[in-house]
Design an enzyme around this catalytic site. Structure first.
Site, PDB file in Angstrom:
ATOM      1  N   ARG A  78       0.842  -1.194   0.000  1.00 12.91           N
ATOM      2  CA  ARG A  78       0.000   0.000   0.000  1.00 12.91           C
ATOM      3  C   ARG A  78       0.880   1.248   0.000  1.00 12.91           C
ATOM      4  O   ARG A  78       1.925   1.272   0.636  1.00 12.91           O
ATOM      5  CB  ARG A  78      -0.897   0.022   1.231  1.00 12.91           C
ATOM      6  CG  ARG A  78      -2.140  -0.850   1.083  1.00 12.91           C
ATOM      7  CD  ARG A  78      -3.057  -0.741   2.287  1.00 12.91           C
ATOM      8  NE  ARG A  78      -2.505  -1.418   3.438  1.00 12.91           N
ATOM      9  CZ  ARG A  78      -1.887  -0.834   4.443  1.00 12.91           C
ATOM     10  NH1 ARG A  78      -1.786   0.499   4.487  1.00 12.91           N
ATOM     11  NH2 ARG A  78      -1.392  -1.534   5.430  1.00 12.91           N
ATOM     12  N   TYR A 219      -1.443  -3.671  -6.921  1.00 11.23           N
ATOM     13  CA  TYR A 219      -1.203  -4.572  -5.794  1.00 11.23           C
ATOM     14  C   TYR A 219      -2.168  -4.391  -4.617  1.00 11.23           C
ATOM     15  O   TYR A 219      -2.427  -3.268  -4.176  1.00 11.23           O
ATOM     16  CB  TYR A 219       0.228  -4.386  -5.273  1.00 11.23           C
ATOM     17  CG  TYR A 219       0.703  -5.540  -4.403  1.00 11.23           C
ATOM     18  CD1 TYR A 219       0.951  -6.785  -4.961  1.00 11.23           C
ATOM     19  CD2 TYR A 219       0.875  -5.396  -3.028  1.00 11.23           C
ATOM     20  CE1 TYR A 219       1.373  -7.854  -4.172  1.00 11.23           C
ATOM     21  CE2 TYR A 219       1.305  -6.456  -2.237  1.00 11.23           C
ATOM     22  CZ  TYR A 219       1.556  -7.682  -2.811  1.00 11.23           C
ATOM     23  OH  TYR A 219       1.965  -8.739  -2.043  1.00 11.23           O
ATOM     24  N   LYS A 228      -9.485  -2.553   1.783  1.00 10.14           N
ATOM     25  CA  LYS A 228      -9.232  -1.402   2.664  1.00 10.14           C
ATOM     26  C   LYS A 228     -10.003  -0.153   2.202  1.00 10.14           C
ATOM     27  O   LYS A 228     -10.470   0.632   3.022  1.00 10.14           O
ATOM     28  CB  LYS A 228      -7.745  -1.092   2.706  1.00 10.14           C
ATOM     29  CG  LYS A 228      -6.852  -2.286   2.999  1.00 10.14           C
ATOM     30  CD  LYS A 228      -7.033  -2.833   4.394  1.00 10.14           C
ATOM     31  CE  LYS A 228      -5.951  -3.881   4.654  1.00 10.14           C
ATOM     32  NZ  LYS A 228      -6.084  -4.501   5.960  1.00 10.14           N
ATOM     33  N   HIS A 248     -10.552  -2.486  11.670  1.00 15.60           N
ATOM     34  CA  HIS A 248      -9.471  -3.335  11.158  1.00 15.60           C
ATOM     35  C   HIS A 248      -9.222  -4.447  12.183  1.00 15.60           C
ATOM     36  O   HIS A 248      -8.257  -4.398  12.938  1.00 15.60           O
ATOM     37  CB  HIS A 248      -8.235  -2.447  10.991  1.00 15.60           C
ATOM     38  CG  HIS A 248      -7.108  -3.082  10.254  1.00 15.60           C
ATOM     39  ND1 HIS A 248      -5.799  -2.733  10.450  1.00 15.60           N
ATOM     40  CD2 HIS A 248      -7.091  -4.046   9.299  1.00 15.60           C
ATOM     41  CE1 HIS A 248      -5.019  -3.438   9.642  1.00 15.60           C
ATOM     42  NE2 HIS A 248      -5.775  -4.241   8.950  1.00 15.60           N
ATOM     43  N   SER A 270      -1.311  -3.888  10.118  1.00 13.73           N
ATOM     44  CA  SER A 270      -0.978  -4.867   9.090  1.00 13.73           C
ATOM     45  C   SER A 270       0.371  -5.519   9.392  1.00 13.73           C
ATOM     46  O   SER A 270       1.306  -4.848   9.828  1.00 13.73           O
ATOM     47  CB  SER A 270      -0.894  -4.190   7.727  1.00 13.73           C
ATOM     48  OG  SER A 270      -2.137  -3.610   7.402  1.00 13.73           O
ATOM     49  N   CYS A 272       1.160  -7.734  11.727  1.00  9.94           N
ATOM     50  CA  CYS A 272       1.488  -7.919  13.145  1.00  9.94           C
ATOM     51  C   CYS A 272       0.872  -9.216  13.680  1.00  9.94           C
ATOM     52  O   CYS A 272       0.609  -9.348  14.876  1.00  9.94           O
ATOM     53  CB  CYS A 272       1.009  -6.745  13.988  1.00  9.94           C
ATOM     54  SG  CYS A 272       2.003  -5.266  13.756  1.00  9.94           S
ATOM     55  N   ASP A 295      -9.291  -9.942   9.162  1.00 11.84           N
ATOM     56  CA  ASP A 295      -8.774  -8.605   8.866  1.00 11.84           C
ATOM     57  C   ASP A 295      -9.753  -7.464   9.134  1.00 11.84           C
ATOM     58  O   ASP A 295      -9.344  -6.413   9.590  1.00 11.84           O
ATOM     59  CB  ASP A 295      -8.326  -8.544   7.397  1.00 11.84           C
ATOM     60  CG  ASP A 295      -7.432  -7.347   7.099  1.00 11.84           C
ATOM     61  OD1 ASP A 295      -6.591  -7.001   7.952  1.00 11.84           O
ATOM     62  OD2 ASP A 295      -7.566  -6.754   6.017  1.00 11.84           O
ATOM     63  N   ARG A 388       2.131 -12.157  -0.427  1.00 13.42           N
ATOM     64  CA  ARG A 388       0.823 -12.525   0.123  1.00 13.42           C
ATOM     65  C   ARG A 388       0.246 -13.787  -0.493  1.00 13.42           C
ATOM     66  O   ARG A 388       0.496 -14.080  -1.660  1.00 13.42           O
ATOM     67  CB  ARG A 388      -0.172 -11.382  -0.165  1.00 13.42           C
ATOM     68  CG  ARG A 388       0.202 -10.033   0.443  1.00 13.42           C
ATOM     69  CD  ARG A 388      -0.342  -9.882   1.827  1.00 13.42           C
ATOM     70  NE  ARG A 388       0.125  -8.673   2.489  1.00 13.42           N
ATOM     71  CZ  ARG A 388      -0.486  -8.167   3.565  1.00 13.42           C
ATOM     72  NH1 ARG A 388      -1.543  -8.741   4.069  1.00 13.42           N
ATOM     73  NH2 ARG A 388      -0.007  -7.099   4.152  1.00 13.42           N
TER      74      ARG A 388
HETATM   75  O1  SAT Z   1      -2.486  -4.782   0.854  1.00 10.91           O
HETATM   76  S1  SAT Z   1      -3.536  -4.785   1.893  1.00 10.91           S
HETATM   77  O2  SAT Z   1      -3.818  -3.426   2.307  1.00 10.91           O
HETATM   78  O3  SAT Z   1      -4.739  -5.379   1.353  1.00 10.91           O
HETATM   79  C1  SAT Z   1      -3.054  -5.738   3.180  1.00 10.91           C
HETATM   80  C2  SAT Z   1      -2.697  -5.026   4.423  1.00 10.91           C
HETATM   81  O4  SAT Z   1      -1.810  -4.165   4.428  1.00 10.91           O
HETATM   82  O5  SAT Z   1      -3.291  -5.354   5.459  1.00 10.91           O
HETATM   83 MN    MN Z   2      -5.122  -5.560   7.282  1.00  8.32          MN
END
Ligand code: SAT
Ligand code: MN
Length: 609
Positions: A78, A219, A228, A248, A270, A272, A295, A388
């Site tokens: 991100r 991505y 998100k 979240h 994210s 963690c 998530d 991922r």
């Molecule tokens: O790339 S995402 O935002 O979907 C995953 C994350 O950072 O939690």
């Molecule tokens: Mn997340």
């Protein structure tokens, strides 16, 4: 070439059709495809992605119906510095967000979108976050020029013909419109690349009109707009207006040896360990856990005055490195069932995937995420730290049956967790809802690879929502306080802070083993909910006595457990408190008085301790 664009069906929903036509006229794709979400369509698009070199089909004996993708090395996470909340008024975006006026942003991005889909197919993806049977289904439509996004969205959300029919059946229902382009037009016979993207990136949100415009990245959270962008940033603004919560958070069901059931929601930044905790295999005999979500949680009050949570997603987009049979066997079983997309991990010689931490023994040879030969002697990791797996949630062997419950599950406890090497104890309980909101509002964590930028820097991350609050952070924490006023304190979830990442200041090793052993902390929380566990008052909150943490079978002395639980008053007073004061100062006059009062209370308690 818009007028000649080859099109599939279209929609009887006039507003939607008009928007699609308008976007097509601007972006000039060669074809328009309305995504039906079928298996046949998945087969066609994944084959296309294999032919174009974006995907490598994995060995079906290892991972059936699964694919490997490698992004452009510049497009791996991100982009928070390119992410904008474009509310009419700047103060409604607040100090934690980038802001531009909607008209200004739309002018900039309209220029970027002009002709941006030339030579490509424009896909129209009808989707719903949460259940299609919900009283108010949370519809969305994403327009994208990326087939990778279409197949990923099919894993992450409920998409396709059935959703479009539901939207058409409710022509007045609100539909969040998401527009996404990778920004790589194929003009003048320019050849495509494996991972088209653009150095110029904008991830823009228009909370008032419930729109998302994304450009330049293909991505994850930049491009899969249901996640998100919708389910957190836009939904948080909807939730503020409508009296609910978009958070979240993972959602976990815990079953005690005597059969009592408790539902816990947990907010962690994210990367963690949220997915690991959501899929925990408790290290304690007789305890069982089931996953509802990993998530995102949407929480609304039920008729009984309790907060009920649903997981609006359909898939898991988990961090690959570190995931293995030792740390998260349920995730491994989930991806082994196939039907998954792996991005920026390594490829094995057997046509399978591998990443750091999957197995102790490293394969002798791999193709790394950048396409180079890799051996255990290589001095770069085989996989990007934010690589991922994208996999259907329903494949998780311990998914709770309640995942399918449109009204969700009643939340008993909320955990706030961050990655802190010092100061923050393994677990403590807040005294009441307002104090819990203070704990969440002052949550902090060391930054991870989930976003571009420096890794390992401590930053405040309120409710683990810092990059995802779709409006002013002061109004957001105030919304949490307001939620607390809508219910009896006794019906509200109890709020805890946890920290699995505290280190021994003598040798730098982690003080707590984490993973399945986190069940020992969850057990204490459940016992607190049931009124049977001991806690001691400290200036920061209620901390377990070392003996109250079940250490059966744990290779730790009570002294070591005590170290993980310790509240070091000097450290809190001299280091943490000034940081919290500085953080609260950044809220300006948007800081709710109740939180200023909580800070004063903490200060007084630390000073008299
Ligand atoms: O790339 S995402 O935002 O979907 C995953 C994350 O950072 O939690
Ligand atoms: Mn997340």
């Amino acid at each position: 070439m818009t007028t000649q664009a080859e099109r599939t069906k279209g929609t009887s929903h006039a507003g939607l059709q008009a928007w699609v036509d308008e976007v097509a006229a601007l972006t000039t794709p060669d074809a328009i495809h309305w995504v039906d979400g079928s298996e046949a369509e998945w087969d066609r698009l994944t084959t296309l992605l294999v032919e174009g070199g974006t995907f490598t089909r994995l060995n079906p004996d290892k991972k059936p119906n699964s694919f490997h993708a490698a992004s452009d090395p510049s497009d791996v996470a991100r982009v928070e510095d390119r992410t904008y909340i474009c509310s009419e008024k700047e103060e409604d975006a607040g100090f934690t967000n980038n802001w531009k006026a909607p008209a200004e942003m739309k002018a900039i991005m309209t220029d970027l979108y002009r002709g941006s889909m030339a030579g490509r197919t424009m896909y129209v993806i009808p989707f719903v976050m949460g259940h299609i049977e919900a009283d108010v289904p949370m519809f969305g439509v994403e327009i994208t020029d990326s087939a990778y996004v279409v197949v990923s969205m099919r894993i992450m959300a409920r998409i396709g013909a059935e959703v479009l029919a539901a939207i058409e059946a409710k022509p007045d229902a609100s539909v969040v419109k998401g527009l996404h382009s990778v920004g790589y037009p194929l003009t003048d016979g320019k050849a495509d690349v494996k991972w088209p993207c653009n150095d110029t990136k904008y991830i823009a949100h228009f909370p008032e009109t419930r729109e998302i415009w994304s450009y330049g990245s293909g991505y994850g959270g930049n491009a899969l707009l249901g996640k998100k962008c919708y389910a957190l940033r836009i939904a948080s603004a909807m939730a503020r207006d409508e009296g609910w919560m978009a958070e979240h958070m993972l959602i976990l069901k815990l079953i005690s040896p005597k059969g009592s059931v408790h539902y816990v929601a947990g907010a962690f930044p994210s990367a963690c360990g949220k997915t690991n905790l959501a899929m925990i295999e408790p290290a304690l005999d007789g305890w069982e856990a089931e996953m509802v979500g990993d998530d995102i949680a949407w929480m609304r009050f039920g008729a009984d005055g309790r907060l009920y949570a649903i997981n609006p997603e359909f898939g898991l987009f988990g961090v690959a490195p570190g995931t293995g049979m030792h740390s998260n066997p349920n995730a491994m079983v989930t991806v082994d069932k196939g039907n998954s997309i792996f991005t920026n991990v390594a490829l094995t010689d057997e046509g399978d995937v591998w990443w750091e931490g999957m197995t102790k023994a490293k394969p002798h040879h791999l193709i790394d995420w950048k396409g180079n030969d890799w051996t255990p002697e290589s001095d770069t990791p085989s996989s990007h730290p934010n690589s991922r797996f994208c996999t259907p949630a329903k494949q998780c062997p311990m998914i709770a049956p309640e995942y399918d419950e449109p009204n969700g599950v009643p939340i008993d406890a909320i955990l706030f967790g961050g990655r802190r090497g010092t100061t923050v104890p393994l677990v403590y309980e807040s005294r009441d809802w307002a104090h819990g909101v203070f704990v969440g509002a002052t949550l902090s964590s060391e930054t991870t690879a989930a976003a571009t930028g420096a890794v390992g820097v401590v930053r405040r991350d309120p409710m683990a929502m810092l990059p995802f609050i779709g409006y002013n952070a002061g109004d957001y924490v105030n919304h949490w306080l307001e939620i607390g006023k809508q219910a009896d304190e006794s019906k509200l979830p109890k709020i805890y802070q946890v920290n699995w990442f505290r280190k021994d200041d003598e040798d730098g090793s982690f003080l707590w083993p984490g993973f399945g052993d986190n069940a020992r902390v969850l057990k204490w929380i459940v016992e607190r909910l049931e009124g049977t566990a001991e806690a001691v008052e400290t200036p920061v909150g209620l901390v377990p006595t070392p003996a109250a943490i079940d250490a059966t079978g744990l290779d730790m002395t009570e002294e070591q457990v005590a170290k993980a639980l310790a509240v070091n008053v000097g450290e809190w007073r001299d280091q943490e408190l000034p940081l919290i004061e500085e953080w609260f100062a950044s809220f300006g006059d948007k800081l709710p008085t109740q939180l200023a009062d909580e800070l004063a209370t903490l200060k007084a308690r630390l000073e008299s301790a």
